[in-house]
Design a protein around this motif. Structure first.
Motif, PDB file in Angstrom:
ATOM      1  N   ASP A  57       0.386  -1.399  -0.043  1.00  0.00           N
ATOM      2  CA  ASP A  57      -0.474  -0.532  -0.198  1.00  0.00           C
ATOM      3  C   ASP A  57       0.993   1.153  -0.096  1.00  0.00           C
ATOM      4  OD1 ASP A  57      -2.117  -1.582   0.754  1.00  0.00           O
ATOM      5  OD2 ASP A  57      -3.016  -1.628   2.500  1.00  0.00           O
ATOM      6  N   GLY A  58       2.262   1.179   0.599  1.00  0.00           N
ATOM      7  CA  GLY A  58       3.071   1.965   0.410  1.00  0.00           C
ATOM      8  C   GLY A  58       2.864   3.433  -0.788  1.00  0.00           C
ATOM      9  N   ALA A  59       4.002   3.900  -0.987  1.00  0.00           N
ATOM     10  CA  ALA A  59       3.993   5.183  -2.556  1.00  0.00           C
ATOM     11  C   ALA A  59       4.656   4.029  -3.225  1.00  0.00           C
ATOM     12  CB  ALA A  59       4.670   6.770  -2.271  1.00  0.00           C
ATOM     13  N   GLU A  60       6.468   3.707  -2.989  1.00  0.00           N
ATOM     14  CA  GLU A  60       6.573   2.688  -2.815  1.00  0.00           C
ATOM     15  C   GLU A  60       7.546   1.763  -3.071  1.00  0.00           C
ATOM     16  OE1 GLU A  60      10.318   4.873  -5.421  1.00  0.00           O
ATOM     17  OE2 GLU A  60       9.490   6.934  -5.441  1.00  0.00           O
ATOM     18  N   PRO A  61       6.714   0.525  -2.783  1.00  0.00           N
ATOM     19  CA  PRO A  61       7.069  -0.955  -2.380  1.00  0.00           C
ATOM     20  C   PRO A  61       8.120  -0.868  -2.569  1.00  0.00           C
ATOM     21  CG  PRO A  61       4.908  -0.853  -3.017  1.00  0.00           C
ATOM     22  CD  PRO A  61       5.558   0.183  -3.633  1.00  0.00           C
ATOM     23  N   HIS A  62       9.828  -1.910  -2.173  1.00  0.00           N
ATOM     24  CA  HIS A  62      10.227  -2.349  -1.943  1.00  0.00           C
ATOM     25  C   HIS A  62      10.405  -3.309  -3.307  1.00  0.00           C
ATOM     26  CE1 HIS A  62      10.425  -4.132   2.055  1.00  0.00           C
ATOM     27  NE2 HIS A  62      11.392  -5.513   0.929  1.00  0.00           N
ATOM     28  N   CYS A  63       9.185  -3.986  -2.636  1.00  0.00           N
ATOM     29  CA  CYS A  63       8.947  -5.505  -3.717  1.00  0.00           C
ATOM     30  C   CYS A  63       9.387  -5.328  -4.707  1.00  0.00           C
ATOM     31  CB  CYS A  63       7.343  -5.790  -3.163  1.00  0.00           C
ATOM     32  SG  CYS A  63       6.674  -5.633  -1.443  1.00  0.00           S
ATOM     33  N   TRP A  64       9.104  -4.343  -5.727  1.00  0.00           N
ATOM     34  CA  TRP A  64       9.303  -4.499  -7.128  1.00  0.00           C
ATOM     35  C   TRP A  64      10.204  -3.660  -7.294  1.00  0.00           C
ATOM     36  CZ3 TRP A  64       5.684  -6.615  -9.384  1.00  0.00           C
ATOM     37  CH2 TRP A  64       4.079  -6.413  -9.266  1.00  0.00           C
ATOM     38  N   ARG A  65      10.995  -3.579  -6.702  1.00  0.00           N
ATOM     39  CA  ARG A  65      12.555  -2.811  -6.417  1.00  0.00           C
ATOM     40  C   ARG A  65      13.300  -3.638  -7.520  1.00  0.00           C
ATOM     41  NH1 ARG A  65      14.113  -0.546  -0.985  1.00  0.00           N
ATOM     42  NH2 ARG A  65      12.526   1.822  -1.223  1.00  0.00           N
ATOM     43  N   ALA A  66      14.258  -3.498  -8.365  1.00  0.00           N
ATOM     44  CA  ALA A  66      15.407  -4.355  -8.949  1.00  0.00           C
ATOM     45  C   ALA A  66      16.206  -5.113  -7.842  1.00  0.00           C
ATOM     46  CB  ALA A  66      16.274  -3.431  -9.850  1.00  0.00           C
ATOM     47  N   SER A  67      16.287  -4.703  -6.956  1.00  0.00           N
ATOM     48  CA  SER A  67      17.460  -5.256  -6.198  1.00  0.00           C
ATOM     49  C   SER A  67      16.636  -6.535  -5.671  1.00  0.00           C
ATOM     50  CB  SER A  67      17.978  -4.972  -5.008  1.00  0.00           C
ATOM     51  OG  SER A  67      17.109  -4.044  -4.439  1.00  0.00           O
ATOM     52  N   VAL A  68      15.733  -6.376  -5.356  1.00  0.00           N
ATOM     53  CA  VAL A  68      14.647  -7.912  -4.842  1.00  0.00           C
ATOM     54  C   VAL A  68      14.457  -8.934  -5.986  1.00  0.00           C
ATOM     55  CG1 VAL A  68      12.229  -7.602  -3.431  1.00  0.00           C
ATOM     56  CG2 VAL A  68      13.441  -5.952  -3.370  1.00  0.00           C
ATOM     57  N   ILE A  69      13.889  -8.415  -7.546  1.00  0.00           N
ATOM     58  CA  ILE A  69      13.966  -9.174  -8.111  1.00  0.00           C
ATOM     59  C   ILE A  69      15.359 -10.089  -8.401  1.00  0.00           C
ATOM     60  CG2 ILE A  69      12.995  -9.447 -10.337  1.00  0.00           C
ATOM     61  CD1 ILE A  69      11.514  -7.031 -10.384  1.00  0.00           C
ATOM     62  N   GLU A  70      16.482  -8.897  -8.520  1.00  0.00           N
ATOM     63  CA  GLU A  70      17.454 -10.045  -7.645  1.00  0.00           C
ATOM     64  C   GLU A  70      17.538 -11.147  -7.024  1.00  0.00           C
ATOM     65  OE1 GLU A  70      21.755 -10.912 -10.073  1.00  0.00           O
ATOM     66  OE2 GLU A  70      20.164  -9.842 -10.563  1.00  0.00           O
ATOM     67  N   ARG A  71      17.108 -10.830  -6.203  1.00  0.00           N
ATOM     68  CA  ARG A  71      17.277 -11.469  -5.033  1.00  0.00           C
ATOM     69  C   ARG A  71      16.616 -12.889  -5.728  1.00  0.00           C
ATOM     70  NH1 ARG A  71      16.175  -7.353  -0.646  1.00  0.00           N
ATOM     71  NH2 ARG A  71      18.170  -6.161  -0.404  1.00  0.00           N
ATOM     72  N   ASP A  72      15.372 -12.740  -5.967  1.00  0.00           N
ATOM     73  CA  ASP A  72      14.979 -13.984  -6.399  1.00  0.00           C
ATOM     74  C   ASP A  72      15.539 -14.890  -6.604  1.00  0.00           C
ATOM     75  OD1 ASP A  72      12.421 -13.747  -4.660  1.00  0.00           O
ATOM     76  OD2 ASP A  72      11.470 -12.015  -6.573  1.00  0.00           O
ATOM     77  N   ARG A  73      16.265 -14.533  -8.532  1.00  0.00           N
ATOM     78  CA  ARG A  73      16.823 -15.058  -9.414  1.00  0.00           C
ATOM     79  C   ARG A  73      17.563 -15.571  -8.983  1.00  0.00           C
ATOM     80  NH1 ARG A  73      21.322 -14.703 -12.234  1.00  0.00           N
ATOM     81  NH2 ARG A  73      21.483 -12.505 -11.130  1.00  0.00           N
ATOM     82  N   HIS A  74      18.686 -14.894  -7.795  1.00  0.00           N
ATOM     83  CA  HIS A  74      20.170 -15.792  -6.907  1.00  0.00           C
ATOM     84  C   HIS A  74      19.085 -16.685  -6.480  1.00  0.00           C
ATOM     85  CE1 HIS A  74      23.130 -13.221  -7.799  1.00  0.00           C
ATOM     86  NE2 HIS A  74      22.674 -12.108  -7.510  1.00  0.00           N
ATOM     87  N   ALA A  75      17.646 -16.672  -5.406  1.00  0.00           N
ATOM     88  CA  ALA A  75      17.734 -17.966  -4.855  1.00  0.00           C
ATOM     89  C   ALA A  75      16.441 -19.102  -5.400  1.00  0.00           C
ATOM     90  CB  ALA A  75      16.345 -17.228  -3.466  1.00  0.00           C
ATOM     91  N   ALA A  76      15.564 -18.633  -6.725  1.00  0.00           N
ATOM     92  CA  ALA A  76      15.127 -19.374  -6.848  1.00  0.00           C
ATOM     93  C   ALA A  76      16.516 -20.916  -7.860  1.00  0.00           C
ATOM     94  CB  ALA A  76      14.820 -18.641  -8.363  1.00  0.00           C
TER      95      ALA A  76
END
Length: 142
Positions: A57-76
């Motif tokens: 609900d926040g203005a710019e949730p960190h969940c969409w940041r490139a760094s978080v998407i990169e975490r997903d890639r490494h974890a997968a």
């Protein structure tokens, strides 16, 4: 029912001890931890998941940041190699006692931590792993 998780949350759930971004985040995560502990399966999702929900609900949730998407890639990649399967959107995973133990063992050794490099929770997770996962809220009831 199944719990929708993004790949790096497969690592986060290993060390979750009731700390988080806000009271709403912790309450939500506690419910998810209880469901996982009761044996609900996981379905891997691309992007924000059930754990992220209170943050969106926040203005710019960190969940969409490139760094978080990169975490997903490494974890997968790392979780998939450990489990011997592809971790991609739509994959279903049962957190059996053996899988949870394997993930926690490798995490404690540092073997599946590439996703954790820039995470602000990394020190806490390291401490929880070094403490034998004492207080971790996800336990396997299967």
């Amino acid at each position: 029912m199944t719990i929708r998780l993004r790949p790096h949350h497969l690592l986060c759930l290993l060390t979750y001890v009731g700390k988080g971004y806000s009271a709403a985040f912790v309450a939500n995560y506690d419910r998810i931890a209880a469901r996982l502990s009761a044996g609900e399966d996981v379905v891997v999702t691309d992007g924000p998941d059930d754990i992220c929900a209170p943050l969106l609900d926040g203005a710019e949730p960190h969940c969409w940041r490139a760094s978080v998407i990169e975490r997903d890639r490494h974890a997968a990649r790392e979780v998939g190699a450990l489990l011997g399967r592809t971790i991609a959107p739509g994959a279903r995973i049962a957190l059996t006692p053996a899988r949870l133990a394997a993930l926690r063992g490798r995490f404690a050794e540092g073997g599946i931590r590439a996703a954790c490099g820039s995470c602000p929770w990394s020190d806490l997770c390291t401490a929880v792993a070094q403490g034998g996962y004492d207080g971790a809220r996800v336990v396997s009831g299967r």
